[in-house]
Design an enzyme around this catalytic site. Structure first.
Site, PDB file in Angstrom:
ATOM      1  N   CYS A  65       1.027  -1.349  -0.029  1.00  0.00           N
ATOM      2  CA  CYS A  65      -0.164  -0.139   0.138  1.00  0.00           C
ATOM      3  C   CYS A  65       0.687   0.970  -0.160  1.00  0.00           C
ATOM      4  CB  CYS A  65      -1.098  -0.232   0.977  1.00  0.00           C
ATOM      5  SG  CYS A  65      -1.091  -0.497   2.724  1.00  0.00           S
TER       6      CYS A  65
ATOM      7  N   HIS B 215      -1.179   0.406   7.731  1.00  0.00           N
ATOM      8  CA  HIS B 215      -2.455   1.041   6.209  1.00  0.00           C
ATOM      9  C   HIS B 215      -1.503   2.391   5.903  1.00  0.00           C
ATOM     10  CE1 HIS B 215      -3.988   0.391   2.556  1.00  0.00           C
ATOM     11  NE2 HIS B 215      -5.083   0.721   2.711  1.00  0.00           N
TER      12      HIS B 215
END
Length: 944
Positions: A132, A522
């Site tokens: 990510c 994330h």
């Protein structure tokens, strides 16, 4: 539990006393122990009247032991809380990761139709396993048009490529190739997300090789370093001066000056991503002040003292200014990194004037003014406190409130005057304000307090009011306090105005966000869409429109475990940074595929073709699953015997091994070897192995290996040949290998040219065959048309190589025969004198004979036989001049003869022959053999 712990620490057995201590300390064990162990302090229930204090234990050895136990208990509790927070963060991250994995799994299982890109909506980047961060970084760079142009137009000449021998150079070139392909797909793909696996794997391999710590910051720095090195290869230089021409350096790198005390030492350094500390600061300006100033002067927005000795100034700001926010720190007590969740605000536009070296003197002047103003502010605030806490007694009241009440009293008019009322009004005229007046109203200006707010209801006694007051007295009471407060507020507000120049604006382009803790989390990005003036959120494959308010919630920090770790600003005075490509002729903005170089455009078109094929196959498979039907043979296009061979390979397991276990590479090698052996066979018109497969043609003409390999893989991707699991496995392997071939690995123009040549070769053979069949049946005009086209096309092929085409002598001999026969027939019709026959003869000459003559006369390699044939045709028509004929024929002959004799100034228009279906190779060769035999035997043979 807490009472038992408190009892163990203090040694006090009275449960009621322990309970009161906990209640008074609101459950804080440390505070409760302090209450119990302080001799002069008692434990009192907040809801009870004051009682005598419970004496604590004397401060002897027992007291020291209790304090030591308390410290250890505090440390244990702190560690327990840290562990609890870490577990909570880990649980949250695991849940989020599982959710993302479930979504990705569902995405894998869903219909490819769900992957279709909607119009021009931005393309996402698939998360291929903790990538990510890569998506966030790449999206922020891709949506910077100036950077996108640099990557898409990156090119190295053959001369530079030959010099790139080191592993690092080859790696950087490979990474740029992958990035170009990724960007090209993000521009023109019909999918809504792309796969970054190849580029990410190169980065990971580099870290595995160097055994470096794999964190996002290092990955990002490595990515930008590779980009810089790759562009440096294109700049073809290694000196410091050459690096200044590196577009990556020009775009992302600036310089700053470090000046030592008394300016005796000065050092200029280059920077890319500028690091900023978050701890201890509230906004970006404070961070910059803390980073730039390292001497005993007052920062503009911060009260923090800094280490004396030096200060930094930006000498040159890059067009793209990136701040790296240090959101992570190492906890030495716990031995692990921790994330800083502190709130840090940043603006959409920041002015960098105050941090530039050229503004050093003015900035220092302003800092001196700020220091003096802060001293004045402290004095004014102390003065303001005197206004807020006024009085000579033990109880203080805000002077503004007191004067407000005086004002209300002075402006109240009595309804009636009586001794009782007089006495009441005199007794209530005390300057002490009622205790019920809200203390929070003290800061309001006088005009904010309505005069009627303290008036009693109608049924209550009237408000006290003065017997008499002059206008001058009333005016003084109304204005004096407001004037004083206005003066103080103006002085305070004056210290907050810095009046710096705002000539160097930088606009926020992208915000990279991290959610989670230091050990896991994330990443996503907020990127400003400059064309549509909106914020977009890029979260792996999910791309949504956003707002500045949402960005603030996710990026400032302090509210959740999400916060910005990187800010990318761009120079607001450089419009080319965000301007898309335009057409050189029309000036219109280029969108989608039109903005790509031709080589990348073909690469994207090929990928889109594969995606379309996946869609078709999935729909077909879904329909078969939804409505099961009886098994039936799948029709196979028998275009060549090589495809039949693949079919046999697909259904016949070898060496007794299970079909699904067979090596796919062996299938490729077997077919390669078969076709190579076929290319070694003798070639004749009646048995030409080149017709059986393009690879035989390529082998005989020594095509590049990369052309042969790709063509072989293309053959195995035909889904019509996938009859069993092994065939399907081979098909998928071939498709995956094709996708790995990047534009830089193959010149697609060259690839298409080879296949075009093979298509033309087969066309030549078909035209020759069709022309001979027409010749066999006496259709000379149709035969000449096909043979003329066959000769011209074949001539263009054999210029590139003898085996690129057919033996031109075979075509030429039958072309001459048709030409001579047609010329003789046209001459006979012309000399008949009949209008209809004359017209027919002229038509034959104009449509067939004259165009063929002109083409033959322009061919520098024409044979002597062809020259003799041309001379014979011309002589035949010249002989007509001496014959007796009507005047009308003489006129027509005069018009026709110059075109027969000289066609150099005339445009040759050869009529296109009708389209002919190209059959399989064996059929073509059989037909040619039959027609040649028929011609030689002077009999008509029909082959069905």
């Amino acid at each position: 539990m807490l009472i038992n712990q408190l009892q163990e620490i203090t040694g006090i057995q009275d449960q009621q006393v322990l309970y009161k201590a906990l209640k008074a300390s609101h459950g804080d064990v440390g505070h409760a122990v302090g209450l119990l162990t302080t001799p002069t302090v008692g434990v009192q229930d907040p809801g009870e009247p004051q009682e005598s204090a419970t004496p604590g234990l004397p401060k002897d050895e027992l007291q020291a032991a209790i304090e030591l136990s308390l410290q250890e208990s505090h440390k244990a509790q702190e560690e327990e809380r840290e562990l609890h927070r870490a577990l909570e963060a880990s649980t949250e991250e695991n849940a989020a990761r599982m959710k993302r994995k479930r979504c990705e799994a569902q995405s894998e299982m869903c219909s490819p139709a769900d992957w279709i890109r909607q119009d021009d909506w931005p393309v996402g980047i698939r998360n291929v396993g903790n990538t990510c961060w890569f998506s966030a970084v790449i999206q922020s760079l891709f949506h910077l048009p100036v950077f996108k142009r640099l990557v898409l137009n990156y090119h190295l000449s053959e001369r530079i490529l030959e010099k790139c021998k080191s592993h690092a150079d080859k790696r950087n070139i490979a990474f740029m190739q992958e990035l170009r392909c990724l960007f090209a797909l993000m521009v023109g793909s019909t999918r809504r997300f792309v796969d970054p696996s190849a580029a990410v794997e190169l980065l990971r391999d580099a870290f595995r090789t160097s055994e470096a710590q794999q964190d996002v910051s290092e990955f990002t720095h490595k990515l930008l370093d590779w980009l810089e090195d790759a562009f440096q290869l294109a700049a073809n230089g290694t000196s410091a001066e050459d690096k200044q021409h590196n577009p990556m350096v020009q775009l992302f790198y600036g310089t700053f000056v470090t000046e030592r005390k008394c300016k005796t030492l000065c050092n200029i350094e280059q920077f890319g991503q500028y690091p900023l500390q978050v701890n201890g600061f509230n906004n970006l300006d404070e961070c910059l002040e803390g980073a730039m100033v390292e001497k005993e002067i007052e920062p503009l927005h911060s009260d923090h003292s800094v280490t004396p000795g030096r200060e930094r100034w930006f000498k040159k700001l890059p067009p793209v200014l990136t701040f790296e926010l240090s959101r992570f720190e190492f906890n030495t007590q716990l031995g692990r990194p921790e994330k800083i969740h502190k709130k840090l605000e940043f603006p959409q536009i920041i002015y960098m004037d105050r941090y530039l070296h050229k503004n050093l003197e003015r900035t220092n002047e302003r800092r001196g003014e700020v220091k003096r103003q802060k001293e004045q502010l402290a004095a004014l605030q102390q003065k303001l406190e005197c206004y807020k806490n006024f009085g000579s007694g033990p109880v203080k009241y805000p002077l503004a409130d007191m004067l407000q009440f005086v004002l209300e009293f002075a402006t109240t008019k009595p309804t009636s005057v009586s001794p009782a009322t007089e006495e009441m009004r005199l007794s209530t005229a005390s300057p002490t304000p009622p205790a019920s007046f809200p203390h929070s109203e003290a800061n309001k200006p006088i005009t904010d307090f309505p005069f009627t707010q303290c008036r009693p209801p109608i049924d209550c006694p009237p408000h006290p009011a003065p017997h008499s007051i002059t206008e001058e007295e009333l005016h003084f009471v109304k204005t004096c306090l407001q004037r004083w407060r206005t003066e103080v507020e103006n002085e305070i507000n004056g210290t907050k105005t810095h009046n710096f120049q705002n000539h160097v604006p930088y606009r926020l382009h992208a915000v990279l966000v991290h959610e989670g803790q230091a050990s896991a989390g994330h990443y996503w990005a907020y990127i400003y869409d400059h064309a549509n003036q909106r914020w977009m959120k890029y979260n792996d494959v999910s791309i949504t429109e956003s707002t500045w308010e949402e960005l603030e919630r996710d990026s400032f920090g302090g509210m959740t475990n999400a916060s910005a770790y990187c800010l990318m600003y761009i120079d607001d005075k450089l419009p080319h940074l965000i301007t898309e490509d335009t057409d050189n002729e029309t000036g219109q903005v280029l969108h989608g595929m039109d903005s790509l170089p031709s080589i990348l455009r073909r690469y994207v078109q090929e990928d889109n073709r594969w995606f379309q094929q996946e869609l078709s196959e999935w729909e077909e498979q879904y329909c078969q699953t939804a409505t099961p039907q009886e098994e039936s043979a799948v029709p196979v296009d028998p275009a060549s015997s090589s495809l039949e061979k693949v079919q046999q390979m697909s259904v016949e397991p070898q060496f007794g091994a299970p079909a699904e276990k067979l090596d796919q590479e062996a299938a490729f090698h077997e077919e390669y070897s078969r076709l190579h052996e076929l290319s070694q066979e003798k070639t004749t018109p009646q048995d030409d192995p080149r017709l059986q497969h393009a690879l035989v043609y390529f082998f005989q003409n020594k095509a590049p290996k990369r052309i042969i390999e790709r063509t072989l893989l293309e053959q195995f991707t035909d889904r019509n040949l996938s009859f069993d699991e092994r065939a399907i496995s081979i098909m998928r392997e071939a498709r995956s290998k094709l996708r790995l071939i990047k534009p830089e690995d193959m010149d697609m123009d060259e690839y298409l040219e080879w296949h075009d040549d093979y298509r033309l070769f087969r066309t030549v053979f078909v035209h020759l065959l069709t022309g001979l069949e027409h010749y066999q049946h006496g259709k000379m005009q149709e035969a000449l048309n096909y043979l003329s086209h066959a000769y011209e096309t074949n001539n263009a092929l054999i210029i590139k190589g003898e085996k690129r085409g057919m033996d031109k002598s075979l075509i030429a001999v039958y072309r001459r025969k048709c030409l001579m026969a047609l010329n003789e027939g046209a001459s006979r019709l012309f000399r008949s004198g009949e209008e209809g026959k004359v017209k027919e003869g002229v038509s034959i000459m104009e449509e067939s004979v004259i165009p063929c003559l002109h083409l033959m006369s322009r061919d520098t390699t024409v044979s002597q036989e062809d020259r003799d044939a041309m001379e014979s045709v011309r002589s035949h028509w010249c002989c007509c001049l001496g014959q007796d004929m009507d005047d009308s024929l003489q006129v027509k002959l005069g018009e026709l003869l110059p075109r027969v004799l000289d066609g150099s100034a005339e445009t040759v228009v050869l009529k296109d022959p009708p389209k002919v279906h190209v059959n399989q190779a064996h059929d073509l060769c059989s037909r040619l053999a039959a027609v040649m035999e028929s011609i030689h035997n002077a009999t008509i043979v029909t082959v069905t």
